[in-house]
Design a protein around this motif. Structure first.
Motif, PDB file in Angstrom:
ATOM      1  N   GLN A 120      11.378   2.427  -2.028  1.00 15.76           N
ATOM      2  CA  GLN A 120      10.543   2.803  -3.170  1.00 15.76           C
ATOM      3  C   GLN A 120       9.306   3.609  -2.774  1.00 15.76           C
ATOM      4  O   GLN A 120       8.974   4.602  -3.404  1.00 15.76           O
ATOM      5  N   GLN A 121       8.624   3.206  -1.700  1.00 13.68           N
ATOM      6  CA  GLN A 121       7.366   3.877  -1.341  1.00 13.68           C
ATOM      7  C   GLN A 121       7.621   5.317  -0.898  1.00 13.68           C
ATOM      8  O   GLN A 121       6.789   6.190  -1.125  1.00 13.68           O
ATOM      9  N   GLU A 122       8.765   5.562  -0.256  1.00 18.84           N
ATOM     10  CA  GLU A 122       9.075   6.955   0.118  1.00 18.84           C
ATOM     11  C   GLU A 122       9.342   7.799  -1.125  1.00 18.84           C
ATOM     12  O   GLU A 122       8.912   8.950  -1.211  1.00 18.84           O
ATOM     13  N   TRP A 123      10.038   7.207  -2.091  1.00 16.42           N
ATOM     14  CA  TRP A 123      10.291   7.962  -3.340  1.00 16.42           C
ATOM     15  C   TRP A 123       8.973   8.264  -4.041  1.00 16.42           C
ATOM     16  O   TRP A 123       8.754   9.361  -4.561  1.00 16.42           O
ATOM     17  N   TYR A 124       8.086   7.276  -4.075  1.00 20.87           N
ATOM     18  CA  TYR A 124       6.785   7.504  -4.717  1.00 20.87           C
ATOM     19  C   TYR A 124       6.038   8.651  -4.035  1.00 20.87           C
ATOM     20  O   TYR A 124       5.511   9.545  -4.685  1.00 20.87           O
ATOM     21  N   HIS A 167       0.320   7.956 -12.880  1.00 23.85           N
ATOM     22  CA  HIS A 167       0.818   7.070 -11.823  1.00 23.85           C
ATOM     23  C   HIS A 167       0.887   7.771 -10.485  1.00 23.85           C
ATOM     24  O   HIS A 167       0.433   7.251  -9.471  1.00 23.85           O
ATOM     25  N   CYS A 168       1.433   8.992 -10.465  1.00 24.77           N
ATOM     26  CA  CYS A 168       1.601   9.611  -9.144  1.00 24.77           C
ATOM     27  C   CYS A 168       0.297  10.204  -8.624  1.00 24.77           C
ATOM     28  O   CYS A 168       0.046  10.182  -7.423  1.00 24.77           O
ATOM     29  N   ASP A 216       0.848  -1.193   0.000  1.00 20.30           N
ATOM     30  CA  ASP A 216       0.000   0.000   0.000  1.00 20.30           C
ATOM     31  C   ASP A 216       0.890   1.252   0.000  1.00 20.30           C
ATOM     32  O   ASP A 216       1.969   1.234   0.591  1.00 20.30           O
ATOM     33  N   PRO A 217       0.426   2.339  -0.616  1.00 26.65           N
ATOM     34  CA  PRO A 217       1.234   3.574  -0.599  1.00 26.65           C
ATOM     35  C   PRO A 217       1.427   4.089   0.828  1.00 26.65           C
ATOM     36  O   PRO A 217       0.595   3.822   1.695  1.00 26.65           O
ATOM     37  N   LEU A 218       2.508   4.829   1.045  1.00 24.11           N
ATOM     38  CA  LEU A 218       2.721   5.474   2.349  1.00 24.11           C
ATOM     39  C   LEU A 218       1.899   6.755   2.403  1.00 24.11           C
ATOM     40  O   LEU A 218       1.657   7.393   1.380  1.00 24.11           O
ATOM     41  N   GLU A 219       1.547   7.131   3.639  1.00 26.55           N
ATOM     42  CA  GLU A 219       0.822   8.392   3.821  1.00 26.55           C
ATOM     43  C   GLU A 219       1.749   9.474   4.374  1.00 26.55           C
ATOM     44  O   GLU A 219       1.507  10.665   4.219  1.00 26.55           O
ATOM     45  N   PHE A 220       2.806   9.034   5.050  1.00 33.36           N
ATOM     46  CA  PHE A 220       3.730   9.992   5.681  1.00 33.36           C
ATOM     47  C   PHE A 220       5.161   9.677   5.307  1.00 33.36           C
ATOM     48  O   PHE A 220       5.505   8.533   5.032  1.00 33.36           O
TER      49      PHE A 220
END
Ligand code: HEM
Length: 399
Positions: free
Chosen positions: A74-78, A128-129, A28-32
């Protein structure tokens, strides 16, 4: 598109695609982000309010230049790309086309450019973003389904903006089972196993049906006038855009302006993947535009689509076979994709064509015509839909 057919079947894992999430990332994407990056997160969170009072640019001018190399995983970069894209577009378009800035300040420009470079995509908002890595579940234990999803960051008009970008996530989830099926269909071609290919194509029917049904839910929470007059122009880019004829300077990156296209659902990987899989080749100009949109997809996604196109040709296999059931299964997929595109065209009529007629003299009139926009949109979309329809194969002739 496509090119020489190869005997290689793409493997999902080679492209970091998961069987249960498809083009969405497995996590799942990060929120913070870590606290060091809170100036970015806070600003992105406040963006809709700051735009209402036209104070966003002021806040950006106070933003410190943060060290993006402190991002981990990766999730932080996204997530960094999500928030920087929201802030960057809000900065450029705060005043509509009348008051575009000469350059983007370094506190946004430098990390946005570098983070995007790290991910292999241009420094501009993309499908994507804005959508694929910009969501969370309302109920963390509930399903990954539209009604249980919430968008993390919006530029403006949160309700409508969010719905516009949540719909594609649900479409993506519908599409996910198609990925192993298209691999199976190509395996059938390679092995000369008609049944394997036929079963895969047949199993894709409900997938395509569901994608279309969800596309039809757009109006539930995204109002056409809000889309057209209030947030569409925030997604605009700085390529072929009369408001920024030379592009945009990213301060601290280069003295020369860059030109990039804005966010478009033409960057959705699923539909281009289906085209390649079904052997649908678009005409020169529409085909070139769609190909250019692949540059805005993640490298894994665009490489996977290309690999599907180079894989064993299902279309040739079907057209060389005298198995009518196989042909019907293939034609059903093609006609469902055509129907998806026809519905999309009807949506554009109410979200773009009708509001554009009403908006004459509105401050964002010019921005309505960027990209393939304005009158060009319909002929583009109809060409793409008609090429899809033309891919239908005639029935197998009798004995
Ligand atoms: C209100 C909703 C929508 C509007 C107003 C809209 C608008 C547009 C426009 C104007 C284009 C032409 C390309 C451009 O100018 O960038 C386009 C292309 C495209 N859109 Fe949408 N779109 C919407 C929803 C969606 C959704 C939900 C999807 C799928 C998830 C989608 C998929 C596509 C695709 C794949 C293309 C490329 C043409 C094709 O392959 O048929 N769109 N859209």
């Amino acid at each position: 598109m496509g090119g020489m057919e190869s005997r290689t079947i793409p493997r999902l894992s080679d492209f970091h695609l998961s069987e249960d999430r498809g083009f969405l990332s497995a996590e799942d994407p990060l929120e913070f982000l870590p606290p060091y990056f809170s100036p970015w997160i806070d600003l992105a969170r406040d963006t809709p309010k700051l735009l209402e009072t036209k104070q966003l640019r002021e806040r950006v001018h106070k933003l410190p230049l943060l060290d993006h190399t402190r991002l981990r995983g990766q999730q932080e970069w996204y997530l960094a790309r999500v928030v920087l894209s929201m802030i960057g577009h809000a900065y450029v378009w705060q005043e509509g086309e009348a008051g575009v800035p000469d350059f983007l300040p370094r506190s946004v420009a430098v990390p946005w450019y570098r983070v995007s470079e790290h991910l292999g995509v241009p420094p501009i908002i993309s499908h994507h973003c804005a959508s694929m890595v910009n969501w969370k579940k309302k109920d963390p234990n509930g399903p990954l389904e539209l009604d249980n999803l919430q968008l993390l960051f919006c530029i403006t008009c949160p309700r409508d903006f969010a719905w516009f970008f949540l719909i594609p996530i649900q479409i993506e989830m519908h599409f996910t089972p198609a990925l192993p099926l298209l691999v199976q269909a190509q395996e059938g071609v390679l092995e000369g196993n008609s049944k394997l290919t036929k079963d895969a194509l047949t199993a894709m029917t409900p997938v395509l049906n569901k994608m279309k049904l969800t596309l039809g839910r757009m109006k539930e929470q995204c109002d056409p006038e809000v889309f057209y007059n209030q947030f569409r122009y925030f997604l605009s880019g700085w390529k072929d855009n009369p408001a920024l004829p030379h592009g945009l300077i990213y301060e601290g990156v280069s003295d020369k302006p860059f030109q990039f296209s804005g966010g478009s659902a033409a960057q959705v990987a699923t539909v281009q993947c289906l085209d390649e899989f079904l052997g649908i080749r678009h005409d020169d100009r529409p085909g070139a535009f769609l190909m250019r949109m692949r540059d805005y997809m993640l490298p894994d996604h665009r490489n996977f689509i290309a690999a599907v196109g180079k894989g064993p040709s299902v279309r040739n296999f079907v057209s060389n076979s005298d198995d009518q059931e196989l042909r019907t299964a293939y034609n059903t997929c093609v006609s469902l994709l055509r129907d998806f595109r026809s519905l999309h065209i009807r949506i554009i009529a109410s979200y773009v064509i009708i509001p554009s007629k009403r908006a004459k003299g509105h401050k964002v009139e010019g921005l309505a015509n960027v990209g393939t926009g304005g009158t060009g949109i319909m002929s583009f979309l109809k060409s793409v839909r008609d090429t899809t329809a033309a891919a239908l194969l005639p029935d197998v002739s009798g004995p």
